[in-house]
Design a protein around this motif. Structure first.
Motif, PDB file in Angstrom:
ATOM      1  N   CYS A   1     -10.548 -19.987   0.911  1.00 38.35           N
ATOM      2  CA  CYS A   1      -9.684 -19.617  -0.215  1.00 38.35           C
ATOM      3  C   CYS A   1      -9.866 -20.543  -1.422  1.00 38.35           C
ATOM      4  CB  CYS A   1      -8.221 -19.617   0.232  1.00 38.35           C
ATOM      5  SG  CYS A   1      -7.086 -19.047  -1.063  1.00 38.35           S
ATOM      6  N   PHE A   2      -9.855 -21.854  -1.178  1.00 34.14           N
ATOM      7  CA  PHE A   2      -9.987 -22.823  -2.271  1.00 34.14           C
ATOM      8  C   PHE A   2     -11.245 -23.684  -2.138  1.00 34.14           C
ATOM      9  CE2 PHE A   2      -5.379 -22.110  -1.749  1.00 34.14           C
ATOM     10  CZ  PHE A   2      -5.061 -21.675  -3.029  1.00 34.14           C
ATOM     11  N   SER A   3     -12.199 -23.233  -1.375  1.00 34.01           N
ATOM     12  CA  SER A   3     -13.373 -24.074  -1.141  1.00 34.01           C
ATOM     13  C   SER A   3     -14.084 -24.405  -2.455  1.00 34.01           C
ATOM     14  CB  SER A   3     -14.345 -23.387  -0.176  1.00 34.01           C
ATOM     15  OG  SER A   3     -14.774 -22.143  -0.680  1.00 34.01           O
ATOM     16  N   ASP A   4     -14.465 -25.677  -2.576  1.00 37.53           N
ATOM     17  CA  ASP A   4     -15.166 -26.189  -3.758  1.00 37.53           C
ATOM     18  C   ASP A   4     -14.347 -26.123  -5.043  1.00 37.53           C
ATOM     19  OD1 ASP A   4     -17.523 -26.967  -2.373  1.00 37.53           O
ATOM     20  OD2 ASP A   4     -18.193 -24.891  -2.352  1.00 37.53           O
ATOM     21  N   CYS A   5     -13.030 -26.106  -4.919  1.00 39.24           N
ATOM     22  CA  CYS A   5     -12.167 -26.275  -6.101  1.00 39.24           C
ATOM     23  C   CYS A   5     -12.043 -27.791  -6.315  1.00 39.24           C
ATOM     24  CB  CYS A   5     -10.803 -25.641  -5.881  1.00 39.24           C
ATOM     25  SG  CYS A   5     -10.840 -23.825  -5.845  1.00 39.24           S
ATOM     26  N   THR A   6     -13.013 -28.358  -6.966  1.00 38.75           N
ATOM     27  CA  THR A   6     -13.173 -29.810  -6.995  1.00 38.75           C
ATOM     28  C   THR A   6     -12.111 -30.547  -7.812  1.00 38.75           C
ATOM     29  OG1 THR A   6     -14.762 -29.525  -8.814  1.00 38.75           O
ATOM     30  CG2 THR A   6     -15.650 -29.722  -6.581  1.00 38.75           C
ATOM     31  N   LYS A   7     -11.344 -29.835  -8.645  1.00 33.90           N
ATOM     32  CA  LYS A   7     -10.284 -30.486  -9.426  1.00 33.90           C
ATOM     33  C   LYS A   7      -8.898 -30.300  -8.827  1.00 33.90           C
ATOM     34  CE  LYS A   7     -12.610 -30.484 -13.906  1.00 33.90           C
ATOM     35  NZ  LYS A   7     -12.521 -30.093 -15.332  1.00 33.90           N
ATOM     36  N   LEU A   8      -8.822 -29.600  -7.713  1.00 33.64           N
ATOM     37  CA  LEU A   8      -7.537 -29.351  -7.065  1.00 33.64           C
ATOM     38  C   LEU A   8      -7.042 -30.624  -6.389  1.00 33.64           C
ATOM     39  CD1 LEU A   8      -5.638 -26.881  -6.496  1.00 33.64           C
ATOM     40  CD2 LEU A   8      -6.775 -26.699  -4.279  1.00 33.64           C
ATOM     41  N   THR A   9      -5.914 -31.155  -6.847  1.00 37.73           N
ATOM     42  CA  THR A   9      -5.404 -32.413  -6.300  1.00 37.73           C
ATOM     43  C   THR A   9      -4.271 -32.208  -5.306  1.00 37.73           C
ATOM     44  OG1 THR A   9      -3.854 -32.655  -8.152  1.00 37.73           O
ATOM     45  CG2 THR A   9      -6.014 -33.694  -8.381  1.00 37.73           C
ATOM     46  N   GLN A  10      -3.513 -31.149  -5.492  1.00 35.58           N
ATOM     47  CA  GLN A  10      -2.372 -30.892  -4.610  1.00 35.58           C
ATOM     48  C   GLN A  10      -2.266 -29.397  -4.366  1.00 35.58           C
ATOM     49  OE1 GLN A  10       1.363 -32.342  -6.072  1.00 35.58           O
ATOM     50  NE2 GLN A  10       2.465 -31.880  -4.188  1.00 35.58           N
ATOM     51  N   ALA A  11      -2.176 -29.007  -3.129  1.00 34.97           N
ATOM     52  CA  ALA A  11      -2.115 -27.593  -2.790  1.00 34.97           C
ATOM     53  C   ALA A  11      -0.691 -27.195  -2.417  1.00 34.97           C
ATOM     54  CB  ALA A  11      -3.067 -27.282  -1.643  1.00 34.97           C
ATOM     55  N   SER A  12      -0.424 -25.911  -2.527  1.00 37.91           N
ATOM     56  CA  SER A  12       0.884 -25.403  -2.133  1.00 37.91           C
ATOM     57  C   SER A  12       1.012 -25.399  -0.613  1.00 37.91           C
ATOM     58  CB  SER A  12       1.069 -23.987  -2.675  1.00 37.91           C
ATOM     59  OG  SER A  12       0.973 -23.973  -4.066  1.00 37.91           O
ATOM     60  N   VAL A  13       2.213 -25.158  -0.147  1.00 38.60           N
ATOM     61  CA  VAL A  13       2.478 -25.087   1.297  1.00 38.60           C
ATOM     62  C   VAL A  13       1.704 -23.916   1.904  1.00 38.60           C
ATOM     63  CG1 VAL A  13       4.260 -24.641   3.014  1.00 38.60           C
ATOM     64  CG2 VAL A  13       4.743 -26.142   1.055  1.00 38.60           C
ATOM     65  N   ILE A  14       1.024 -24.169   3.012  1.00 35.12           N
ATOM     66  CA  ILE A  14       0.349 -23.099   3.750  1.00 35.12           C
ATOM     67  C   ILE A  14       1.380 -22.477   4.688  1.00 35.12           C
ATOM     68  CG2 ILE A  14      -1.526 -22.508   5.314  1.00 35.12           C
ATOM     69  CD1 ILE A  14      -2.396 -23.492   2.524  1.00 35.12           C
ATOM     70  N   PRO A  15       1.689 -21.190   4.515  1.00 31.71           N
ATOM     71  CA  PRO A  15       2.818 -20.592   5.234  1.00 31.71           C
ATOM     72  C   PRO A  15       2.581 -20.374   6.719  1.00 31.71           C
ATOM     73  CG  PRO A  15       1.724 -18.954   3.873  1.00 31.71           C
ATOM     74  CD  PRO A  15       1.081 -20.261   3.546  1.00 31.71           C
ATOM     75  N   VAL A  16       3.641 -20.041   7.376  1.00 32.10           N
ATOM     76  CA  VAL A  16       3.691 -20.022   8.839  1.00 32.10           C
ATOM     77  C   VAL A  16       2.784 -18.967   9.471  1.00 32.10           C
ATOM     78  CG1 VAL A  16       5.673 -18.452   8.924  1.00 32.10           C
ATOM     79  CG2 VAL A  16       5.293 -20.066  10.795  1.00 32.10           C
ATOM     80  N   ASN A  17       2.503 -17.864   8.770  1.00 33.42           N
ATOM     81  CA  ASN A  17       1.756 -16.768   9.386  1.00 33.42           C
ATOM     82  C   ASN A  17       0.240 -16.880   9.266  1.00 33.42           C
ATOM     83  OD1 ASN A  17       4.000 -15.231  10.348  1.00 33.42           O
ATOM     84  ND2 ASN A  17       4.423 -14.621   8.240  1.00 33.42           N
ATOM     85  N   VAL A  18      -0.255 -17.915   8.602  1.00 33.33           N
ATOM     86  CA  VAL A  18      -1.708 -18.073   8.441  1.00 33.33           C
ATOM     87  C   VAL A  18      -2.352 -18.354   9.800  1.00 33.33           C
ATOM     88  CG1 VAL A  18      -3.525 -19.517   7.452  1.00 33.33           C
ATOM     89  CG2 VAL A  18      -1.583 -18.827   6.043  1.00 33.33           C
ATOM     90  N   THR A  19      -3.369 -17.575  10.136  1.00 36.21           N
ATOM     91  CA  THR A  19      -4.090 -17.748  11.405  1.00 36.21           C
ATOM     92  C   THR A  19      -5.558 -18.074  11.187  1.00 36.21           C
ATOM     93  OG1 THR A  19      -4.512 -15.358  11.516  1.00 36.21           O
ATOM     94  CG2 THR A  19      -2.555 -16.190  12.669  1.00 36.21           C
ATOM     95  N   ASN A  20      -6.060 -17.906   9.961  1.00 34.63           N
ATOM     96  CA  ASN A  20      -7.473 -18.175   9.686  1.00 34.63           C
ATOM     97  C   ASN A  20      -7.579 -19.099   8.473  1.00 34.63           C
ATOM     98  OD1 ASN A  20     -10.257 -18.174   9.350  1.00 34.63           O
ATOM     99  ND2 ASN A  20     -10.467 -15.964   9.654  1.00 34.63           N
ATOM    100  N   MET A  21      -8.000 -20.350   8.713  1.00 34.85           N
ATOM    101  CA  MET A  21      -8.166 -21.326   7.640  1.00 34.85           C
ATOM    102  C   MET A  21      -9.580 -21.868   7.581  1.00 34.85           C
ATOM    103  SD  MET A  21      -4.778 -23.745   7.368  1.00 34.85           S
ATOM    104  CE  MET A  21      -5.643 -24.755   6.156  1.00 34.85           C
ATOM    105  N   ARG A  22     -10.530 -21.145   8.096  1.00 37.29           N
ATOM    106  CA  ARG A  22     -11.900 -21.656   8.130  1.00 37.29           C
ATOM    107  C   ARG A  22     -12.376 -22.012   6.717  1.00 37.29           C
ATOM    108  NH1 ARG A  22     -17.401 -19.031  10.844  1.00 37.29           N
ATOM    109  NH2 ARG A  22     -18.791 -20.661  10.059  1.00 37.29           N
ATOM    110  N   ASN A  23     -12.783 -23.260   6.507  1.00 36.29           N
ATOM    111  CA  ASN A  23     -13.296 -23.757   5.223  1.00 36.29           C
ATOM    112  C   ASN A  23     -12.324 -23.549   4.060  1.00 36.29           C
ATOM    113  OD1 ASN A  23     -15.975 -22.944   6.857  1.00 36.29           O
ATOM    114  ND2 ASN A  23     -16.479 -24.603   5.417  1.00 36.29           N
TER     115      ASN A  23
END
Length: 279
Positions: free
Chosen positions: A186-208
């Motif tokens: 989802c955010f791969s190689d977002c090189t300026k991203l310093t802080q991400a939002s909360v990853i919610p409870v129903n996420v089952t796939n976070m590969r990369n």
């Protein structure tokens, strides 16, 4: 001082106040209004029907400043792509020197799919007003390298795989709806991203999901670690934080009951166990 002089001064004072009020009102009207929630900043938008957008971009907008455009008359088929940008995205790409802050004008009947909508639209700097009802935003902003601000994601979205992949100027992630389950790359190689939002409870796939986010320091995961393997026999959480060199010790907050599981699978996710802490 006589009564007539006092009355005259009061009269001129009232006139002066009235004139100043008009001037202030005119100035405020002329200035772009930049309030609102992150992802929905509103400049002075110009409404343009989609049928006229190509000509408008080529002949009427600035090549040196950001152009605030509210696109009207869109249909669902204008926003879905097939491994390439949608008709709307292609129209933006046809004027590569014109930077655009785009706003969706009104509802779009039957719209659920924004797959690859703005893929490789390097002209896009901001988007607001994504219609409710969208479920698929996979690859939506893939390679939008000048996108600086993420839009508000509708509560109906379930698939955000590759959504902001390679958005190298994105500094802040949007709020992720609880309906989302797929966040691969989802955010791969977002090189300026310093802080991400909360990853919610129903996420089952976070590969990369955050791989290559070299500025990311902290993140909160509400979801449980998924021990299952995908069709390639790889973990659904494989390399979720690979290359996140700025992560602090304890920077990944996880549910207390899941801490030991996440720590045990730290290598799978591309980090070390000390990066995890109980929320």
């Amino acid at each position: 001082m006589n009564t007539d002089t006092i009355r005259m001064r009061k009269f001129f004072n009232r006139i002066t106040v009235a004139v100043l009020a008009v001037i202030v009102s005119l100035l405020c009207t002329a200035c772009p209004q930049n309030g609102g929630a992150p992802g929905n900043n509103t400049g002075s938008y110009t409404q343009v029907p989609f049928a006229q957008l190509d000509d408008y971009l080529k002949t009427k907008v600035s090549a040196s400043t950001v152009n605030y455009i509210e696109v009207t008359g869109l249909k669902k088929e204008d926003l879905g792509g097939l491994m390439e940008a949608s008709p709307l995205g292609k129209t933006l790409k046809a004027s590569p020197s014109k930077k655009v802050a785009l706003k969706f004008g009104g509802t779009i009947a039957g719209l659920t799919d924004m797959y690859s909508c703005f893929r490789e639209c390097e002209t896009l700097v901001q988007v607001s007003g994504i219609p409710e009802g969208v479920t698929d935003m996979s690859f939506c902003f893939n390679d939008c390298t000048n996108l600086t601000q993420a839009p508000v994601i509708p509560a109906s979205v379930t698939d955000m795989s590759f959504c902001f992949n390679d958005c190298t100027n994105l500094t802040q992630a949007p709020v992720i709806p609880t309906s989302v389950t797929d966040m691969r790359f989802c955010f791969s190689d977002c090189t300026k991203l310093t802080q991400a939002s909360v990853i919610p409870v129903n996420v089952t796939n976070m590969r990369n999901c955050f791989s290559g986010c070299t500025s990311l320091k902290t993140i909160v995961l509400k979801c449980n670690y998924n021990p299952e393997l995908d069709e390639d026999n790889d973990s659904y959480f494989k390399d979720a934080f690979a290359g996140c060199t700025a992560l602090t010790a304890g920077g990944i907050k996880v549910p207390a009951g899941q801490l030991a599981t996440y720590q045990a699978n730290a290598a799978v996710m591309g980090v070390t166990a000390d990066k995890f802490a109980a929320e």
